[in-house]
Design an enzyme around this catalytic site. Structure first.
Site, short mmCIF file in Angstrom:
data_model
loop_
_atom_site.label_atom_id
_atom_site.label_comp_id
_atom_site.label_asym_id
_atom_site.label_seq_id
_atom_site.Cartn_x
_atom_site.Cartn_y
_atom_site.Cartn_z
N GLU A 1 -12.25 -10.79 -4.92
CA GLU A 1 -11.07 -11.21 -4.13
C GLU A 1 -10.46 -10.04 -3.38
OE1 GLU A 1 -8.54 -12.73 -7.23
OE2 GLU A 1 -9.73 -14.53 -7.56
N PRO A 2 -11.20 -9.38 -2.52
CA PRO A 2 -10.62 -8.23 -1.80
C PRO A 2 -9.62 -8.69 -0.76
CG PRO A 2 -12.79 -8.73 -0.90
CD PRO A 2 -12.58 -9.68 -2.07
N CYS B 1 20.86 -2.60 8.54
CA CYS B 1 22.02 -2.03 7.86
C CYS B 1 21.77 -1.85 6.38
CB CYS B 1 23.23 -2.92 8.10
SG CYS B 1 23.51 -3.11 9.85
N GLU B 2 20.79 -1.02 6.03
CA GLU B 2 20.49 -0.68 4.64
C GLU B 2 19.88 0.71 4.68
OE1 GLU B 2 19.44 -2.97 1.74
OE2 GLU B 2 19.74 -4.92 2.70
N TYR C 1 -0.39 -6.80 3.75
CA TYR C 1 0.95 -6.85 3.18
C TYR C 1 2.00 -6.34 4.17
CZ TYR C 1 -2.09 -7.56 -0.77
OH TYR C 1 -3.08 -8.04 -1.58
C1 LIG Z 1 -3.15 -9.85 -4.44
C2 LIG Z 1 -4.33 -10.39 -5.12
C3 LIG Z 1 -5.61 -10.00 -4.72
C4 LIG Z 1 -5.88 -8.99 -3.63
O1 LIG Z 1 -5.54 -7.69 -3.99
P1 LIG Z 1 -5.92 -6.49 -3.00
O2 LIG Z 1 -5.34 -5.31 -3.67
O3 LIG Z 1 -5.29 -6.76 -1.69
O4 LIG Z 1 -7.40 -6.43 -2.92
C5 LIG Z 1 -6.69 -10.59 -5.35
N1 LIG Z 1 -6.52 -11.50 -6.34
C6 LIG Z 1 -5.30 -11.89 -6.76
C7 LIG Z 1 -5.18 -12.90 -7.83
C8 LIG Z 1 -4.16 -11.35 -6.16
O5 LIG Z 1 -2.95 -11.74 -6.58
#
Ligand SMILES: *Cc1c(COP(=O)(O)O)cnc(C)c1O
Length: 421
Positions: free
Chosen positions: A275-276, A346-347, A375
């Site tokens: 899951e990159p 304003c922070e 992000y």
């Molecule tokens: C955020 C997240 C990712 C991705 O993380 P990266 O650091 O962007 O690779 C993968 N899996 C899950 C469950 C996440 O919450």
């Protein structure tokens, strides 16, 4: 893996001059390189090619439809964490059978939507979620394919707010309770167990935490199989770090990461899921901004720019570093000045960096914050009634607006004043 380099004195994204984008779209704006995105995906794909692998891009890193479509066309799947992200992934053309659904708080309508779509796998994070998913699946006369997300109690050595794999974090089923969770799922008519999942954190800059998690996972899989569970998938999540500083040593390459995963899971006959997020998009985008004022404060020089923490919250939220560079290459004799680079909000937290050495800047000068593809836009808000920052995608010598900047009229029409006020 940077592709935003000055050519003839002007910073380019592929073959497009950033000044041209600023003229047409205005600032601040996110600008992404399609070639870099695709290249990062293919680097990752190659790194895991020795395994039976599903790459499920983490949609939360950058969920723009055009970005998702680009990845879908490369054959990429998706990891979603909400019904909204599921809708985006499907709309972008990512097939349901390449979608996994993570998250500690999946609500009933989200579970229903994912069951209707026929996603590949739910990464279930608690017993109450398992129970609810089972009852919905039975009612819908279907079977939910699941993995249990396991919390391996591994410290990812990253920033507090993006460490997710320790026992005190809210994520996953504690590894000590895993056997009981699989036992409970075994007899549920609405549940089919695929395997296990882990995601231990983000911006992880060395391989040791992955090695610990993989070793624990492989051990758990052998134990579960011995107890008669059919375990076919191991989702190792995302989290591989990327270089944010041009000068510092970079995190491990995807190739080294892929070799590690292969070595520690080889022989188990598993389908591996990755899951990159950040690794694919982080260095494929910049935040383009303009200097509004250069201000001499009591103790500091402030570079006040038109981007702010509502557009890019990473420095305020994670103390994150972004390299900053002017769009027009300064003349060789330009003085270096120490600046606090700040936005108009304003922070005091609306500070991108303090005491950063930069070439002397003037009002009107364009600059970029590098490594802003992940992000960034997804965490933007309209705080201070600043319209949501637009996004631009570049490919070769063309570019397109892929999210427009709302007008003040657009923003105000979502609000109303009751007649009793
Ligand atoms: C955020 C997240 C990712 C991705 O993380 P990266 O650091 O962007 O690779 C993968 N899996 C899950 C469950 C996440 O919450």
């Amino acid at each position: 893996m940077r592709h935003f380099t000055p050519t003839n004195g002007q910073m380019m994204v592929e073959n497009v001059n950033l000044s041209a984008i600023a003229n047409e779209v205005g600032t601040p704006a996110y600008v992404y390189s399609a070639a870099t995105l695709t290249r990062h995906y293919n680097v990752f794909k190659k790194a895991v090619s020795a395994m039976d692998a599903l790459i499920a891009y983490s949609v939360k890193a950058n969920s723009n439809l055009a970005v998702l479509r680009l990845l879908a066309k490369q054959g990429c799947g998706a990891d979603v964490v909400s019904g909204g992200e599921l809708a985006r992934a499907l709309k972008a053309g990512i097939p349901a059978n390449k979608i996994v659904f993570s998250g500690v708080g999946k609500a009933e309508p989200e579970l229903r939507a994912a069951l209707s779509a026929g996603i590949f796998q739910f990464n279930v994070e608690s017993i109450p979620e398992l129970d609810l998913l089972n009852s919905i699946a039975v009612e819908m006369q279907t079977i939910a394919p699941i993995a249990f997300r396991i919390n391996p109690n591994v410290c990812a050595g990253t920033h507090e707010k993006i460490c997710t794999g320790r026992a005190e974090n809210k994520f996953g089923v504690d590894i000590a309770d895993a056997d009981a969770a699989f036992e409970r799922a075994r007899n549920y008519p609405g549940i089919a167990v695929n395997g296990i999942a882990m995601h231990i954190g983000s911006q992880i800059d060395n391989l040791a935490p992955f090695a610990s998690a993989l070793t624990l996972g492989a051990g758990l899989i052998e134990r579960l199989r011995a107890a008669g569970h059919r375990i076919e998938t191991f989702d190792i999540g995302g989290g591989l770090g990327i270089p944010y500083h041009a000068e510092e040593t970079a995190p491990p390459e995807p190739l080294q990461y892929g070799e590690l995963v292969h070595r520690l899971t080889d022989g188990l006959g598993l389908k591996m899921i990755f899951e990159p997020g950040r690794m694919i998009v982080g260095n494929a985008g910049v935040l383009l901004a303009k200097t509004i004022y250069v201000k001499q404060g009591g103790a500091r020089n402030f570079l006040i720019i038109d981007a702010a923490m509502n557009d890019l919250i990473r420095p305020a939220l994670y103390d994150a570093h972004h390299d900053i560079e002017p769009v027009t290459t300064p003349a060789a004799d330009t003085e270096m000045v120490s600046y606090d680079v700040v936005g108009p909000i304003c922070e005091s937290g609306d500070t991108f960096t303090q005491n950063r050495q930069l070439p002397e800047m003037q009002a009107g000068d364009l600059l970029v914050l590098h490594s802003a593809g992940a992000y960034g836009a997804v965490q933007a808000s309209q705080y201070n009634s600043r319209p949501l920052v637009p996004e631009v995608l570049v490919s070769g010598d063309k570019f397109a607006l892929i999210r427009e900047r709302p007008s003040m009229e657009d923003i105000l029409k979502t609000e109303s004043i009751p007649d009793w006020v």
